[in-house]
Motif scaffolding. Structure first.
Motif, PDB file in Angstrom:
ATOM      1  N   ASP A 146       0.947  -1.292  -0.056  1.00 46.86           N
ATOM      2  CA  ASP A 146       0.059   0.139  -0.092  1.00 46.86           C
ATOM      3  C   ASP A 146       0.761   1.201  -0.132  1.00 46.86           C
ATOM      4  O   ASP A 146       1.890   1.191   0.544  1.00 46.86           O
TER       5      ASP A 146
ATOM      6  N   PRO B 153       0.057   3.253   3.647  1.00 41.29           N
ATOM      7  CA  PRO B 153      -0.619   2.028   3.155  1.00 41.29           C
ATOM      8  C   PRO B 153       0.368   0.961   2.593  1.00 41.29           C
ATOM      9  O   PRO B 153      -0.148   0.052   2.177  1.00 41.29           O
TER      10      PRO B 153
ATOM     11  N   ARG C 260      -7.342   3.619   6.361  1.00 36.97           N
ATOM     12  CA  ARG C 260      -7.597   3.225   5.110  1.00 36.97           C
ATOM     13  C   ARG C 260      -8.131   1.835   4.919  1.00 36.97           C
ATOM     14  O   ARG C 260      -8.622   1.467   4.023  1.00 36.97           O
ATOM     15  N   ASP C 261      -7.910   1.183   5.927  1.00 36.57           N
ATOM     16  CA  ASP C 261      -8.475  -0.483   5.876  1.00 36.57           C
ATOM     17  C   ASP C 261     -10.139  -0.324   6.233  1.00 36.57           C
ATOM     18  O   ASP C 261     -10.437  -1.257   5.972  1.00 36.57           O
TER      19      ASP C 261
ATOM     20  N   GLN D 274     -12.427  -1.848  -0.221  1.00 37.05           N
ATOM     21  CA  GLN D 274     -11.101  -2.122  -0.691  1.00 37.05           C
ATOM     22  C   GLN D 274     -11.385  -2.789  -2.279  1.00 37.05           C
ATOM     23  O   GLN D 274     -12.204  -3.314  -2.519  1.00 37.05           O
TER      24      GLN D 274
ATOM     25  N   ARG E 219      -6.249   0.617   0.407  1.00 36.81           N
ATOM     26  CA  ARG E 219      -4.798   0.126   0.478  1.00 36.81           C
ATOM     27  C   ARG E 219      -4.709  -0.076  -1.000  1.00 36.81           C
ATOM     28  O   ARG E 219      -5.482  -0.277  -1.755  1.00 36.81           O
TER      29      ARG E 219
END
Length: 262
Positions: A14, A34, A42-43, A47, A101
């Motif tokens: 990431d 990331p 960001r998680d 995604q 990510r």
């Protein structure tokens, strides 16, 4: 053998910024990046993954170095494509992908599989003996059927001759692989793609414009050990793997060095 390098069995390390930020990204080993393995905000975002498909015909596979360089260039081509910014048709999904990510998956295709994949929206990049097609990001669980059935295994490639040495045209970007790690070619392709993306984010607009106008000249090389120590200490864009496949968490896989201006 697996070409993935992220969570949930998908490719990805990431990187930390969006390419429309004028000040570029944090280095990948900096806080909040990331490309680190620690959980971050960001998680929590939806995604996505950037699919890359390498053409590997049984009778005429590409060389490893050609495939690595084509993969890195393919990432740059889609990042800079007009469809990926502003009101372009890929702009929203490219933003969504970069807000989460930064995952990449490398799969292989040949014959009819390659023809079907090539009919999907995307960009094919060629270089030497290699053909790599990059596609707009897709949700982790929302792959087009033509791509979902392609194999992530079997992407191991070789160079017919000794890989080129360190002497390269300074007008080319240099993407350096860690000499102490052993990765499948598919994983290496994802990693050099990350390195190219970090380098793109690290450039100012004038550098990006010049690099794109030149056709994104770049080379991928495995650094010799003494050189690797210098590279990792030099403040250059660095990819640190999440460690979900093949190698240990936190391993530095790639360092990217920009072309010389002028």
């Amino acid at each position: 053998m697996n070409s993935t390098d992220g969570t949930d069995g998908t490719s990805g390390s990431d990187s930390n910024d969006r390419p429309d930020r004028p000040d570029g990204p944090d280095r990948s080993d900096g806080p909040g990046s990331p490309f680190r393995q620690e959980p971050t905000s960001r998680d929590e975002a939806p995604q996505f993954v950037l699919p890359l498909v390498v053409r590997i015909e049984k009778s005429d596979p590409p060389s490893r170095t050609d495939a690595l360089e084509a993969a890195a260039r393919a990432v740059l081509v889609i990042l800079s494509d007009e469809r990926s910014s502003g009101d372009g048709e890929w702009a929203r999904v490219m933003r969504d992908w970069q807000d989460a990510r930064i995952r990449k998956v490398v799969r292989r295709a040949r014959g009819a599989e390659w023809r079907k994949a090539s009919a999907l929206p995307g960009i094919t990049v060629t270089g030497g003996s290699a053909e790599v097609r990059v596609f707009p990001p897709v949700p982790l669980d929302g792959w087009p059927k033509e791509l979902a059935k392609l194999q992530v295994s079997g992407t191991e490639l070789a160079d017919p001759d000794e890989p080129p040495g360190d002497g390269v045209d300074p007008r080319s970007a240099r993407i350096w692989l860690n000499p102490d790690l052993r990765m499948s070619t598919g994983k290496e392709m994802a990693q050099v793609g990350h390195g190219a993306q970090l380098l793109w984010w690290d450039m100012d607009e004038a550098e990006r414009t010049a690099w794109r106008a030149a056709g994104f000249p770049l080379v991928v090389r495995t650094a010799w050990p003494g050189r690797w120590a210098e590279l990792t200490a030099g403040g250059l864009p660095t990819v640190r793997d999440a460690g979900f496949t093949e190698i240990a968490p936190g391993s530095v896989t790639v360092v990217a060095d920009r072309p010389v201006r002028g």
